[in-house]
Design a protein around this motif. Structure first.
Motif, mmCIF file in Angstrom:
data_model
loop_
_atom_site.group_PDB
_atom_site.id
_atom_site.type_symbol
_atom_site.label_atom_id
_atom_site.label_comp_id
_atom_site.label_asym_id
_atom_site.label_seq_id
_atom_site.Cartn_x
_atom_site.Cartn_y
_atom_site.Cartn_z
ATOM 1 N N ARG A 151 18.738 50.255 41.125
ATOM 2 C CA ARG A 151 19.932 49.414 40.975
ATOM 3 C C ARG A 151 19.971 48.730 39.615
ATOM 4 N N LEU A 152 18.817 48.504 39.029
ATOM 5 C CA LEU A 152 18.747 47.740 37.778
ATOM 6 C C LEU A 152 18.643 48.617 36.538
ATOM 7 N N ASN A 153 18.339 49.905 36.709
ATOM 8 C CA ASN A 153 18.143 50.769 35.554
ATOM 9 C C ASN A 153 19.450 51.458 35.173
ATOM 10 N N PRO A 154 19.959 51.271 33.957
ATOM 11 C CA PRO A 154 21.149 52.003 33.529
ATOM 12 C C PRO A 154 20.808 53.441 33.192
ATOM 13 N N ALA A 155 21.815 54.242 32.970
ATOM 14 C CA ALA A 155 21.596 55.642 32.619
ATOM 15 C C ALA A 155 20.711 55.747 31.383
ATOM 16 N N ALA B 272 19.412 57.391 38.933
ATOM 17 C CA ALA B 272 19.691 56.289 38.016
ATOM 18 C C ALA B 272 19.352 56.672 36.579
ATOM 19 N N GLU B 273 18.148 57.168 36.358
ATOM 20 C CA GLU B 273 17.720 57.500 34.998
ATOM 21 C C GLU B 273 18.550 58.633 34.404
ATOM 22 N N LEU B 274 18.956 59.585 35.216
ATOM 23 C CA LEU B 274 19.742 60.711 34.713
ATOM 24 C C LEU B 274 21.237 60.408 34.673
ATOM 25 N N GLY B 275 21.626 59.210 35.045
ATOM 26 C CA GLY B 275 23.013 58.782 34.877
ATOM 27 C C GLY B 275 23.986 59.323 35.889
ATOM 28 N N ASP B 276 23.513 59.747 37.053
ATOM 29 C CA ASP B 276 24.407 60.263 38.088
ATOM 30 C C ASP B 276 24.822 59.107 38.989
ATOM 31 N N ARG B 277 25.769 58.314 38.508
ATOM 32 C CA ARG B 277 26.157 57.106 39.232
ATOM 33 C C ARG B 277 26.832 57.428 40.562
ATOM 34 N N GLU B 278 27.574 58.525 40.619
ATOM 35 C CA GLU B 278 28.283 58.838 41.858
ATOM 36 C C GLU B 278 27.304 59.085 43.000
ATOM 37 N N ARG B 279 26.311 59.928 42.742
ATOM 38 C CA ARG B 279 25.321 60.175 43.792
ATOM 39 C C ARG B 279 24.505 58.916 44.094
ATOM 40 N N LEU B 280 24.142 58.172 43.047
ATOM 41 C CA LEU B 280 23.341 56.969 43.272
ATOM 42 C C LEU B 280 24.098 55.958 44.117
ATOM 43 N N GLU B 281 25.348 55.700 43.786
ATOM 44 C CA GLU B 281 26.120 54.736 44.571
ATOM 45 C C GLU B 281 26.254 55.215 46.007
ATOM 46 N N GLY B 282 26.400 56.528 46.207
ATOM 47 C CA GLY B 282 26.473 57.056 47.560
ATOM 48 C C GLY B 282 25.172 56.894 48.323
ATOM 49 N N LEU B 283 24.045 57.045 47.626
ATOM 50 C CA LEU B 283 22.745 56.868 48.274
ATOM 51 C C LEU B 283 22.504 55.402 48.624
#
Length: 562
Positions: free
Chosen positions: A440-444, A381-392
């Protein structure tokens, strides 16, 4: 003594180089997606899952003192990684991140819950482990033939795994709420009263400044390599949280410690050979007496450290992520992110070298015990990798029993490592209660922005929702300076009709209009206040407004001053 300045560019190059970032799907562009506070831009509201996580954190914060329901972990001594102190810290950080990025005009929704978390953090239940831990022993310090004399005060020295969080939490509260209550004399008082001893209570009085000073002095004494967590053992991750505290203290009290801390910390580790092992991971621990870096912290330490390092040295954090994240994570054909067990990493790399992009490997003998899933999520989340985060998160939603209790969303504890299909199902309370909520709440770059671009005095002069409305969730709250308008979206918890009250503080003028879902429902003009009957609005001191209304469906409230 500390005259060499470690350049961030060189440090980043030493762990993989920032040039490799783009191939892993994230970049500086992700950081610019979040609206600048106070710019007049609209801010998207919270979705159902985000609201559920926020509600669960607040439910835990509001529970009676001593009620640790949903927070119990395998370890009963509060010594391991899902201890109360870590859950409470990430509950506070979740409240702070959500207030800053999503609901900047709703301090009332967060303030009381944050104070409750702070009070719980100072309870003896949370720090009682330290008396026995302070004894140390040969495992932590091979030079010891027998345990040391113990001490109770959990912040006077060592124990940065508690004191660092307490400092960061105190400072974050101050910069978010413009409130220095924890900087008052005795504002951080730790108390233990043994019932049957017949003795006076043990009381350790600190405040934000004296706690900061105690930690800062230890940093200096240790040559800026950090303060010990367990005796004789300095962990990189635990020493990131006081860095946040130093910055917040500077902002509130005019001190100038954060820049020195940043510069000195990096220089000290440059002299010591760097923060990383030969394999590119954050090392497991630094043993002070032996002057030795020991082992590899692997994914857990990379992720937990990296998510906080990004606040103050993002070049370092991004380079670490770019080099190490692909090693630890895989992807299923349906798009879920998987975490490779440490025991299969070598074979994963061998197969990748042979051309297999996402090897499907599973070691059924490996048991999960650390909050690896939560660490990974906050890192992504903090590093902005939304693809991996959404997959996790998709994996957690499919296999980890997302549950709703009293309007709150969490993932309940599950001590089993795998289901019958070999899918990871292990869930401990730090991840289930707090870290997945935070992710879930922290943007990049959310923590980085809070660290570098805190609110200024102008923000605290704007109209806000000053209370936490009973029975409702607030999914949007921002003040649009360009329009002179406070925008609030509210909805009933669990979709039940609710009578509630909104207390709006301040406004730029004595005349105002209130629109509900676009319809004018109340106004205060030259002749007084009029209302349509769907709400009752009354002016109060300092151009504030008290609004009584019933919530049956989600509603948008817009208050505009003239």
């Amino acid at each position: 003594m500390l005259t060499r300045r470690a350049t961030l560019a060189n440090l980043a190059a030493g762990i993989g180089g920032a040039a490799c970032i783009s191939q892993f799907g994230f970049s500086n562009a992700a950081y610019s997606a979040v609206p600048k506070r106070g710019s007049g831009n609209a801010i998207d509201g919270l979705d159902r899952e985000q609201l559920g996580h926020l509600r669960h954190v607040k439910n835990l914060a509001d529970a009676p003192d001593g009620d640790w329901s949903y927070m119990g972990a395998i370890d009963t001594e509060q010594a391991y990684l899902s201890a109360y102190r870590y859950q409470l810290a990430y509950m506070a950080y979740t409240l702070g991140i959500t207030h800053y990025h999503h609901l900047p005009a709703a301090p009332g929704v967060f303030k009381a819950a944050y104070q409750n978390v702070m009070r719980k953090m100072m309870r003896y239940d949370v720090w009682s482990y330290w008396f026995d831990t302070s004894r140390s022993g040969p495992r932590l310090d091979p030079s010891l033939a027998s345990p040391r004399e113990p001490w109770r005060d959990p912040v006077v020295k060592e124990n940065i795994m508690y004191s660092g969080h307490l400092l960061a939490m105190s400072g974050l509260y101050a910069v978010l709420f413009d409130d220095d209550r924890y900087a008052e004399d005795g504002g951080l008082t730790l108390r233990h009263q043994p019932m049957f001893w017949g003795s006076e209570p043990f009381v350790y009085e600190y405040d934000f400044t004296s706690l900061k000073q105690a930690i800062f002095v230890q940093m200096l004494q240790n040559g800026w390599l950090g303060v010990a967590c367990e005796p004789n053992n300095v962990f990189v991750v635990c020493n990131q949280f006081p860095m946040l505290g130093f910055r917040f203290h500077d902002l509130r009290h005019g001190s100038q410690d954060a820049e020195m801390a940043e510069r000195s910390y990096l220089a000290a580790w440059e002299r010591a050979g760097g923060l990383l092992t030969d394999g590119g991971d954050i090392f497991a621990t630094y043993m002070v007496k032996q002057q030795a870096k020991v082992g590899s912290g692997g994914l857990d330490w990379n992720a937990w450290s990296g998510a906080v390092l990004n606040a103050w040295t993002p070049e370092t954090a991004r380079a670490l992520y770019a080099q190490q994240a692909p090693r630890y994570f895989g992807r299923t054909p349906d798009g879920r992110t998987t975490i490779y067990q440490p025991t299969v990493l070598e074979e994963v790399q061998n197969r990748r070298n042979a051309g297999e992009a996402n090897p499907s490997l599973h070691d059924p003998e490996f048991n999960w015990r650390a909050p690896t899933l939560g660490y990974s999520a906050i890192w992504m989340a903090e590093l902005g990798d939304r693809e991996r985060l959404e997959g996790l998160l998709a994996h957690a939603d499919r296999h980890m029993n997302p549950s709703w209790v009293n309007g709150g969303l969490y993932y309940p504890r599950n001590d089993a490592s795998y289901n019958t299909d070999g899918e990871m199902v292990f869930m401990e309370p730090l991840s289930g209660n707090a870290m997945l909520a935070y992710a879930r709440l922290n943007p990049a770059g959310g923590l980085n922005q809070l660290y570098r671009r805190p609110w200024t005095s102008d923000h605290f002069e704007e109209p806000v929702l000053a209370n936490d409305p009973v029975g409702v969730n607030v999914s949007k709250a921002y003040y649009d300076r360009n329009e002179g308008e406070l925008v609030l979206n509210i909805e009933a918890v669990a979709n039940r009709p609710k009578d509630t009250q909104l207390k709006v503080r301040r406004g730029p003028g004595r005349r105002w209009t209130i629109r509900r879902d676009g319809e004018l429902v109340a106004e205060r003009g030259l002749t007084g206040v009029s209302s349509s009957g769907t709400i009752s609005a009354m002016p109060v001191y300092e151009n504030g407004i008290v609004i009584d209304l019933t919530i049956e469906n989600p509603s948008e409230i817009r208050i505009r001053w003239a």
